[in-house]
Scaffold this active site. Sequence first.
Site, PDB file in Angstrom:
ATOM      1  N   ARG A 147      12.523  -1.205   9.986  1.00 43.53           N
ATOM      2  CA  ARG A 147      10.892  -0.926  11.134  1.00 43.53           C
ATOM      3  C   ARG A 147      11.277  -1.658  12.358  1.00 43.53           C
ATOM      4  O   ARG A 147      11.717  -3.066  11.902  1.00 43.53           O
ATOM      5  CB  ARG A 147      10.131  -0.473  10.353  1.00 43.53           C
ATOM      6  CG  ARG A 147       9.127   0.076   9.795  1.00 43.53           C
ATOM      7  CD  ARG A 147       8.209   0.060   8.692  1.00 43.53           C
ATOM      8  NE  ARG A 147       7.014  -0.425   9.557  1.00 43.53           N
ATOM      9  CZ  ARG A 147       5.664  -0.358   9.295  1.00 43.53           C
ATOM     10  NH1 ARG A 147       5.900   0.158   7.976  1.00 43.53           N
ATOM     11  NH2 ARG A 147       5.222  -0.350   9.692  1.00 43.53           N
TER      12      ARG A 147
ATOM     13  N   LYS B  54       0.787  -1.189   0.072  1.00 40.00           N
ATOM     14  CA  LYS B  54      -0.143   0.108  -0.190  1.00 40.00           C
ATOM     15  C   LYS B  54       1.049   0.883   0.017  1.00 40.00           C
ATOM     16  O   LYS B  54       0.795   2.068  -0.993  1.00 40.00           O
ATOM     17  CB  LYS B  54      -1.104   0.094   1.398  1.00 40.00           C
ATOM     18  CG  LYS B  54      -1.587  -1.093   1.727  1.00 40.00           C
ATOM     19  CD  LYS B  54      -2.758  -1.296   2.556  1.00 40.00           C
ATOM     20  CE  LYS B  54      -1.790  -0.387   4.051  1.00 40.00           C
ATOM     21  NZ  LYS B  54      -1.367  -1.632   4.722  1.00 40.00           N
TER      22      LYS B  54
ATOM     23  N   ARG C 171      -8.605   1.765   9.491  1.00 43.51           N
ATOM     24  CA  ARG C 171      -8.417   0.141   9.834  1.00 43.51           C
ATOM     25  C   ARG C 171      -9.245  -0.692  10.781  1.00 43.51           C
ATOM     26  O   ARG C 171      -9.368  -1.814  10.907  1.00 43.51           O
ATOM     27  CB  ARG C 171      -6.878  -0.102  11.101  1.00 43.51           C
ATOM     28  CG  ARG C 171      -5.651  -0.412   9.470  1.00 43.51           C
ATOM     29  CD  ARG C 171      -4.810   0.002  10.981  1.00 43.51           C
ATOM     30  NE  ARG C 171      -3.871  -0.155  11.050  1.00 43.51           N
ATOM     31  CZ  ARG C 171      -2.155  -0.114  10.057  1.00 43.51           C
ATOM     32  NH1 ARG C 171      -2.091   0.757   9.811  1.00 43.51           N
ATOM     33  NH2 ARG C 171      -1.574  -0.780  10.027  1.00 43.51           N
TER      34      ARG C 171
ATOM     35  N   ARG D 139      12.319  -6.273   4.647  1.00 42.77           N
ATOM     36  CA  ARG D 139      11.867  -4.578   4.349  1.00 42.77           C
ATOM     37  C   ARG D 139      13.127  -3.773   4.728  1.00 42.77           C
ATOM     38  O   ARG D 139      13.192  -4.166   6.238  1.00 42.77           O
ATOM     39  CB  ARG D 139      10.933  -4.664   5.254  1.00 42.77           C
ATOM     40  CG  ARG D 139      10.784  -3.107   4.343  1.00 42.77           C
ATOM     41  CD  ARG D 139       8.507  -2.833   4.299  1.00 42.77           C
ATOM     42  NE  ARG D 139       8.118  -2.584   5.917  1.00 42.77           N
ATOM     43  CZ  ARG D 139       6.736  -2.355   6.236  1.00 42.77           C
ATOM     44  NH1 ARG D 139       5.947  -2.119   4.814  1.00 42.77           N
ATOM     45  NH2 ARG D 139       5.919  -2.018   6.668  1.00 42.77           N
TER      46      ARG D 139
ATOM     47  N   ARG E 298       0.349  -7.978  14.204  1.00 44.99           N
ATOM     48  CA  ARG E 298      -0.463  -6.666  12.906  1.00 44.99           C
ATOM     49  C   ARG E 298      -1.853  -7.590  12.120  1.00 44.99           C
ATOM     50  O   ARG E 298      -1.955  -7.269  11.800  1.00 44.99           O
ATOM     51  CB  ARG E 298       0.711  -6.311  12.812  1.00 44.99           C
ATOM     52  CG  ARG E 298       1.515  -5.106  13.443  1.00 44.99           C
ATOM     53  CD  ARG E 298       2.846  -4.678  12.703  1.00 44.99           C
ATOM     54  NE  ARG E 298       3.136  -3.863  11.417  1.00 44.99           N
ATOM     55  CZ  ARG E 298       4.586  -4.229  10.642  1.00 44.99           C
ATOM     56  NH1 ARG E 298       4.833  -4.603  10.783  1.00 44.99           N
ATOM     57  NH2 ARG E 298       4.012  -4.080   9.453  1.00 44.99           N
TER      58      ARG E 298
HETATM   59  P1  AMP Z   1       1.381   0.964   9.793  1.00 49.71           P
HETATM   60  O1  AMP Z   1       2.759   1.896   8.680  1.00 49.71           O
HETATM   61  O2  AMP Z   1       0.466   1.725   8.310  1.00 49.71           O
HETATM   62  O3  AMP Z   1       2.251  -0.623   8.929  1.00 49.71           O
HETATM   63  O4  AMP Z   1       1.192   1.134  10.574  1.00 49.71           O
HETATM   64  C1  AMP Z   1       2.171   1.489  11.797  1.00 49.71           C
HETATM   65  C2  AMP Z   1       1.710   1.077  13.049  1.00 49.71           C
HETATM   66  O5  AMP Z   1       0.809   2.309  13.237  1.00 49.71           O
HETATM   67  C3  AMP Z   1       0.313  -0.114  13.073  1.00 49.71           C
HETATM   68  O6  AMP Z   1       1.014  -1.054  13.286  1.00 49.71           O
HETATM   69  C4  AMP Z   1      -0.332   1.002  14.243  1.00 49.71           C
HETATM   70  O7  AMP Z   1       0.283  -0.016  15.344  1.00 49.71           O
HETATM   71  C5  AMP Z   1      -0.432   2.104  14.016  1.00 49.71           C
HETATM   72  N1  AMP Z   1      -1.568   2.827  13.074  1.00 49.71           N
HETATM   73  C6  AMP Z   1      -1.683   3.490  11.945  1.00 49.71           C
HETATM   74  N2  AMP Z   1      -2.606   3.321  11.467  1.00 49.71           N
HETATM   75  C7  AMP Z   1      -3.310   3.184  12.900  1.00 49.71           C
HETATM   76  C8  AMP Z   1      -4.478   2.953  12.041  1.00 49.71           C
HETATM   77  N3  AMP Z   1      -5.413   3.938  11.476  1.00 49.71           N
HETATM   78  N4  AMP Z   1      -5.053   3.373  13.474  1.00 49.71           N
HETATM   79  C9  AMP Z   1      -4.489   2.457  14.560  1.00 49.71           C
HETATM   80  N5  AMP Z   1      -3.090   2.586  14.133  1.00 49.71           N
HETATM   81  C10 AMP Z   1      -2.431   2.801  13.301  1.00 49.71           C
END
Ligand code: AMP
Length: 218
Positions: A161, A13, A88, A127, A172
Amino acid sequence: MNLVFLGPPGSGKGTQASILSRKFLIPQISTGDMLRSEVEACSDLGAKVSLVLQSGGLVDDDIVFKILLKRIKKNDCSKGFILDGFPRSLSQAVLLDEVLEKEAKKLSLIFNFEINQREILQRLLGRFSCKECKAVYNKFFSKTKLDGVCDFCGSKVFDYRTDDDESIIRNRLRIYEESIGALVDFYKKRNGLLVSIDAASSKELLSEELIKIITTKL
Ligand code: AMP
């Protein structure tokens, strides 16, 4: 053009949002990136969410929503945006509808990135990204051309990360699986807005497909 990208971690994404953001000149809004920046900046908010991010859990709706709202109101979103990582959950989708209505905006398309878990694990465990320009690589199948040097900006500093760890990834994915069904059902009710795509194809093929769908439908 207001786009939403749904999909599990590692489905591409973020990479596709970045390509499309450059192509259509609309910002990529990644709630994950915004939250990570808060943690890196050691802000009060960052301190609040740091542990949640490290565990792979979801940050509280009110916190994520506040930062999203602030971002969507910025001028550069006037022609559109790509939401990468929001909503989400069903409750976030409802909140998003409310804010869009207030801002007199509508969603144009919602892409659901579909990919199997084995592929996701390989992508996430390998990654890494350039600290400077954020270009994304993979130590198994998409290394830098020159060892340790970013292909795009020449930087020698890379980021892994901390939540790309196998047990955190599994958490996740579990959280994603728990909520995606309800989100898909919610958006299926909007005529023709939800488009499922096979996210296992290459970065180039996937962006071609997305651009074709967007230009045909919008
Ligand atoms: P991502 O970069 O999208 O994989 O997000 C990394 C982390 O940020 C996730 O594992 C959550 O802990 C937090 N996070 C990102 N977007 C959201 C969201 N919309 N709602 C809640 N937590 C989020």
